[in-house]
Design an enzyme around this catalytic site. Structure first.
Site, PDB file in Angstrom:
ATOM      1  N   LEU A 186     -42.341  63.774  -4.953  1.00  0.00           N
ATOM      2  CA  LEU A 186     -41.912  62.470  -4.454  1.00  0.00           C
ATOM      3  C   LEU A 186     -40.394  62.445  -4.591  1.00  0.00           C
ATOM      4  O   LEU A 186     -39.845  62.970  -5.573  1.00  0.00           O
ATOM      5  CB  LEU A 186     -42.516  61.332  -5.284  1.00  0.00           C
ATOM      6  N   ASP A 187     -39.707  61.818  -3.641  1.00  0.00           N
ATOM      7  CA  ASP A 187     -38.246  61.724  -3.721  1.00  0.00           C
ATOM      8  C   ASP A 187     -37.853  60.945  -4.961  1.00  0.00           C
ATOM      9  O   ASP A 187     -38.614  60.112  -5.454  1.00  0.00           O
ATOM     10  CB  ASP A 187     -37.665  60.899  -2.554  1.00  0.00           C
TER      11      ASP A 187
END
Ligand code: URA
Length: 230
Positions: free
Chosen positions: A102-103
């Site tokens: 996930l960013d």
């Protein structure tokens, strides 16, 4: 296996440190005190300072990743998702890793394991696990995006294949749920930007049968999961 190999496998100390480490800790195997790094043991009968080993058969957890943490082992990138877990887990061998990423600026459900085959299976395009994202956008989401995403005809800039069919639920003009079965780089942000609705807030709320709701996780918390659910 040798006790020093086991201590290193589960992140207590390196093989080289084992002899010194054993002077400071009590290890028993089937209720007998272990005194030598070369003692032959199995994970199941071991107690370390009276405690069983954490996850002797592999770690499988779901973490509610808060904003601002990176899915990396590189300290220079900032706060790591692994900083949210017991330190010893981060020293295991094989190492723990996230299933996809996930960013930094995305929160939500992240699976973490030390099982490379599980990661491979979960990230393979053949294994269609649905990942559900909740996004807020800076502009209204066009209704036409529902069909565009569903038919799998949107090709993102820099890609040579279109995105797989995805389900878009527009919950309000600037809020949507997007369900993907793949994980291209920044995919949700790029898909929504491609239809003129750049993302301002993003969270992954479910992976397959697991959701933040049914796991009852708070940000930064983790829980053991059953890898056979997928
Ligand atoms: N899509 C994104 O754009 N970011 C994520 O973190 C996950 C999916």
């Amino acid at each position: 296996m040798r006790l020093d190999a086991l201590l290193s496998r589960y992140g207590y100390c390196s093989r080289r440190e084992a002899t010194g480490w054993l002077k400071r800790h009590q290890v028993t195997y089937n209720n007998k005190l272990c005194t030598k790094a070369t003692d032959k043991v199995e994970a199941d009968g071991i107690l370390i300072d009276g405690e069983k080993l954490d996850f002797p058969n592999g770690i499988y957890i779901a973490l509610y990743k808060p904003l601002g943490y990176v899915c990396s082992h590189d300290e220079s990138e900032g706060d790591l998702v692994y900083d949210l877990l017991p330190f010893q887990w981060t020293k295991r061998n094989p190492a723990i890793a996230s299933v996809g990423r996930l960013d930094k600026e995305t929160s939500g459900l992240l699976l973490i394991t030390d099982d490379g085959q599980f990661i491979h299976r979960m990230t393979s395009p053949k294994h269609l696990v649905e990942k559900v994202y909740l996004a807020e956008t800076e502009a209204d989401i066009p209704a036409s995006a529902v069909e565009l995403f569903a038919e799998g005809s949107l090709t993102l800039q820099g890609e040579n294949k279109p995105c797989a069919p995805a389900k878009l639920d527009i919950l309000s003009p600037r809020v949507c749920k997007l369900t993907l079965t793949e994980g291209k780089y920044h995919q949700v942000r790029r898909m929504l930007a491609a239809v003129g609705a750049p993302v301002s807030k993003l969270s992954r709320i479910a992976i397959g049968a697991l959701s933040l709701d049914n796991l009852q996780l708070e940000e930064g918390e983790w829980i053991e999961i059953d890898p056979h659910l997928f």
